[in-house]
Design an enzyme around this catalytic site. Sequence first.
Site, short mmCIF file in Angstrom:
data_model
loop_
_atom_site.label_atom_id
_atom_site.label_comp_id
_atom_site.label_asym_id
_atom_site.label_seq_id
_atom_site.Cartn_x
_atom_site.Cartn_y
_atom_site.Cartn_z
N ARG A 1 47.29 -4.08 22.04
CA ARG A 1 47.73 -4.30 20.67
C ARG A 1 48.05 -5.77 20.49
O ARG A 1 48.31 -6.48 21.46
CB ARG A 1 48.98 -3.46 20.36
CG ARG A 1 48.73 -1.96 20.41
CD ARG A 1 50.01 -1.20 20.16
NE ARG A 1 49.80 0.24 20.18
CZ ARG A 1 50.77 1.13 20.07
NH1 ARG A 1 52.01 0.73 19.91
NH2 ARG A 1 50.50 2.43 20.09
N HIS A 2 48.04 -6.22 19.26
CA HIS A 2 48.32 -7.63 19.01
C HIS A 2 49.76 -7.96 19.37
O HIS A 2 50.67 -7.15 19.16
CB HIS A 2 48.05 -7.98 17.55
CG HIS A 2 46.60 -7.91 17.17
ND1 HIS A 2 45.65 -8.76 17.71
CD2 HIS A 2 45.94 -7.11 16.31
CE1 HIS A 2 44.47 -8.47 17.21
NE2 HIS A 2 44.61 -7.47 16.35
N GLU A 3 49.95 -9.16 19.91
CA GLU A 3 51.30 -9.62 20.24
C GLU A 3 52.13 -9.66 18.96
O GLU A 3 51.64 -10.00 17.88
CB GLU A 3 51.23 -11.01 20.87
CG GLU A 3 52.55 -11.54 21.37
CD GLU A 3 53.16 -10.66 22.45
OE1 GLU A 3 54.11 -9.91 22.11
OE2 GLU A 3 52.70 -10.69 23.59
N ASP B 1 44.32 -10.12 21.23
CA ASP B 1 44.34 -11.41 20.55
C ASP B 1 43.18 -12.32 20.94
O ASP B 1 43.01 -13.39 20.36
CB ASP B 1 45.66 -12.14 20.84
CG ASP B 1 46.87 -11.37 20.35
OD1 ASP B 1 46.78 -10.78 19.26
OD2 ASP B 1 47.89 -11.33 21.05
#
Length: 570
Positions: free
Chosen positions: A214-216, A225
């Site tokens: 998942r995106h930071e 990312d």
Amino acid sequence: ESSDYSACVALVLSTGLSHHNHIILRMDEAILTVNNELATEVVVSWMSERCFQCLYQQLGVVPAGPSPGQPSSVDFVVSTQHGITLQLNSTPVQLELCTVPFHFGEHGNYSLWVKNLNDSAVVNCSVVTDADPVNSYIRESHTHAVNAFISMYDLDMCQELGSPGRTESLVADNILPPPPSPSKRLRSLDTFRGIALVIMIFVNYGGGRYWFFRHESWNGLTVADLVFPWFVFIMGTSIALSINSMLRAGSTRCSLLRKVVWRSLQLFIIGVFIINPNYCQGPISWDNLRIPGVLQRLACSYLVVACLDLLDALWAPGLDILLYWPAWLCVLFLEIIWLCLTFLLPVPACPTGYLGPGGIGDMGLYANCTGGAAGFIDRWLLGESHIYQTPSSRVIYATRMPYDPEGVLGSINSTLMAFLGLQAGKIILHYRDLHTRIMSRFLIWGLLLGVISAALTKCSTDQGFIPVNKNLWSLSYVTTLACFAYVLLVLVYYTVDVKKWWSGAPFYYPGMNSILVYVGHEVFEEYFPFRWRMANSQSHTEHLTQNLVATSCWVFISYMLYRKKMFWKI
């Protein structure tokens, strides 16, 4: 009477809520039982280790022990994605009793004991593991899922259509049409694009619901990312090869400019449709129409970089950096605009030059300043209802403001990313078939960009001048990902086009049909076989299996389209 009531409450809490079978845990959660032997209530708060300069968030209150040596107990559900720090305060004077850093394991049962040490005023806090957590990362079923993913690509398929000696037309991107004269195609560029696209599909479908897919939340990097900037980078490389090929084939710059503008407009419109999925339920409402998005960002970057390359051809077509300096001056001017707007633009009720997430970050002082100037420009220019409503910063920083990671200001740096990819294309054109020179130039650029990133970030996540941040598309984010892109391109170019050890399969096939695969995976995300009802929706294993199957389906679809010679070009 009040003491009897407290005793009753403590008894209820210890005999009722402490039965763990009353709590149904979801993914990335564990049970923490706080046992309080003190003669005062204890407030339990927590903070994620990934949350920079954050306020503690209250977890709950544990009543005082009913009598000496007899604790009151309360169960809490805690997150297991990252390590957290627990803070325990006494309620009468809000005195900090202790802080306990701990990384809980998924579905584990833990006890935190709070007691006086040896009948003194010193408070001791210790965590005990009552039931071991499950290992959600290494399971036999995960191995089966990965094996199923690999087995979908038959060796004969790779040998049949992945032959390194196969020749194609020299188009390196689907956005531009093929040139009239065929020549040897660089498979490494399609392979690179396919790698980025396949990972993008996998993480968009959920990535097994693991946090690193998942995106930071704000500063830093995860696997999710990496892929979008790589896609932008290789698009820039493709622009250089495509425009050069068509100019040599006799196309005029004016005709190419018209095609570039038309294709950019098409990409933008398609992007608006696919990120507003209620188009299947009736007319799209302007009230909450999201305007920025992935394809919209690609369209803007493509338009600017392709126009720069067309104008650059007036000065020095196909030559290396020193001989097309006017285009570099334009890009540097755009970057100066980004720096000035980011660090000098006054934002109401926010510090000038703020790069933080808002919410509980920075001790909650700037709760409504998410993204600083970037967020302010989007809200002022597009309106709050027309940008992304659930940014990744909500996960850890508990932000409340809408913020769009594909917003207006970040488009400047995505243009820089595409232009750095254009530089790779110029190198390929200038040093045709001189593999050593091409790879050495790639590595030099990777080293240079890596040094710039180290200087901007001070080799830290949060302490640098400009942190690596995907939400902001910060300058250091671009230089870092471009550094990675150059190194990865060297590896793929060497193994696929130089030594021909690898045909690029299976990534080569989606790389050849990138726009169709990307749009398709967005439109059909909720349909079988890309998604189905799971027996246990709180299982990483089932999510991982579903996401791998869905990603594999798109790779197989792209392979079949390749066999039928069907490519969607806009």
